[in-house]
Design an enzyme around this catalytic site. Structure first.
Site: not given
Ligand code: LLP
Length: 422
Positions: A275-277, A314, A318, A346
């Protein structure tokens, strides 16, 4: 420094060969720009790295859910990891294959579960026992069998920012290994449920391989135990989380990541679901912005830009570091006094970058890099700011894939509701 597909060509910052300043001129700033060719290349590289291991890439929609992007990923054969009814609707609207959807998330509502059952999605990644029985009842009532994976919390420290760690035992996510072990036989016996997989996701922006492998080994021990008891799962979902480079991080390459996972699997026949995002989209996106004012105050220099924490949360949330570079390449010896790049919102936390030695001033364009993931998706209308337009570049062409919001868009759902009024 530049990043991913963003590089200077003849002194002009370009993405995939397309100059960015004219886009900022044409569509205005702030503006998100995504280089789809670079995203497609990453998708293919990821898939290639997995090679002959049966696998399915389910892009984590939350990283960037623009419909044009989803539609293109669907065409490449991608599946999707969703976490809400809204993301389900997006994937379906973009032509995604429901059979390749996995539905994650700790708090799926009845309406969301029903919508996903109606859509015939590939798998429900269930995170708690009450959710499991709610899903069972809904599926039974509809006369269908819900395909289920239990999200296991392997209690591994991903060594990333605490806000994006999800695999430790005191997180709200998933089920303990023992709980999952006890639930599988019960769910297998239920007429409304069909066990198809097991999943975990331990956190985001991981820059070392070990936590992924540790987590996978723990989960495989359970898979083997279930198998010995006669319960065979068809897939193992390792979640997302592979980190990218924003600054000087050195995350594992896709090849190293894939090799590590395959090594741990030791030839097991299950389909590996991923599940890469961030990894797919972060480095291929930028947020373009213009300097409104340069301000000197108490010996400190500020560049006040037209983007803000509302467009890229971000850094505020973070303390994340993103490269910020001028749209026109500065002379090799040009270095400005370090400045804080801040937005007009603001809030004192409305800082996009601190102490950046940028040789720019009023009216100059900047690009905040690494904004392709968790940029627009986390944007808000705070301070009644319109969310920016999004432009997608593909084969040298710029497509406006979301127009800039207008104030009327923001007002459309509200009513004055004055006593005695219309
Ligand atoms: N699968 C599940 C169940 C997740 O909760 C997430 C991300 C992903 C896949 C994808 O993760 P990735 O490959 O993108 O790391 N807003 C934060 C990141 C929060 C991620 C939440 N879950 C940021 O900007 O760093």
């Amino acid at each position: 420094m530049t990043l991913g597909s963003f590089a200077y060509e003849g002194g002009i910052l370009c993405a995939g060969g397309v100059p960015l300043a004219p886009l900022a001129e044409r569509y205005g700033t702030p503006l998100y720009v995504y280089d789809f060719d670079a995203i497609a290349a990453r998708y293919e590289a990821f898939s290639r790295a997995l090679g002959d291991q049966p696998h399915r890439i389910c892009y984590a929609v939350k990283a960037n859910s623009n419909l044009a992007l989803l539609a293109r990923l669907a065409r490449l054969g991608s599946g999707f990891d969703i976490v809400s009814g809204g993301e389900l609707a997006r994937v379906l609207a973009a032509g995604g294959d429901p059979a390749k959807i996995v539905f994650s998330g700790v708090g799926k509502s009845t309406a969301e579960l029903k919508a996903a059952l109606d859509a015939n999605i590939g798998c429900f990644n269930v995170e708690s026992e009450p959710e499991l029985w709610r899903l069972a009842a809904l599926a039974e009532a509809a006369g269908v069998e819900a395909p289920v994976s239990l999200r296991v919390n392997p209690d591994v420290d991903p060594k990333t920012h605490p806000y994006i760690s999800t695999g430790l035992k005191d997180n709200k996510f998933g089920l303990a290994v023992d709980q999952a072990a006890a639930l599988y036989p019960r769910l297998a016996a239920h007429p409304g449920l069909r066990p198809v997989g097991i999943d975990f996701h331990i956190g985001s922006q991981l820059t070392t391989l070990e936590p992924f492998i540790d987590a996978l080994r723990r989960v495989l021990a359970l898979v083997d135990q279930l198998e010995a008891d006669g319960l065979t799962l068809s897939h193992i979902d390792v979640g997302g989380g592979l980190g990218v480079r924003y600054d000087d991080e050195a995350p594992p390459s896709a090849a190293a990541y894939a090799a590590g996972l395959k090594g741990a699997l030791q030839g097991r026949p299950q389909t590996l679901v991923l599940e890469p995002g961030r990894w797919l989209v972060a480095e291929s996106g930028a947020l373009l912005t213009t300097v409104e004012y340069e301000k000197h105050h108490e010996g400190k220099r500020f560049l006040i830009v037209d983007a803000a924490m509302t467009e890229l949360l971000r850094p505020a949330l973070y303390d994340a570091w993103h490269p910020i570079v001028p749209l026109t390449e500065p002379a090799a010896d040009a270095e400005g006094t370090p400045a804080d790049v801040v937005g007009p919102v603001c809030e004192s936390s409305d800082v996009l970058g601190r102490d950046r030695p940028l040789a720019v001033g009023e009216g100059d364009g900047l690009a905040i890099l690494g904004a392709g993931a968790y940029g627009f998706g986390m944007a808000s209308n705070y301070n009644t700011r319109n969310r920016p337009a999004e432009v997608l570049l593909e084969a040298g062409q710029a497509h406006l894939v979301r127009r800039r919001e207008r104030y009327e868009d923001q007002f459309a759902l509200e009513s004055l509701a004055l006593p005695g009024g219309e």
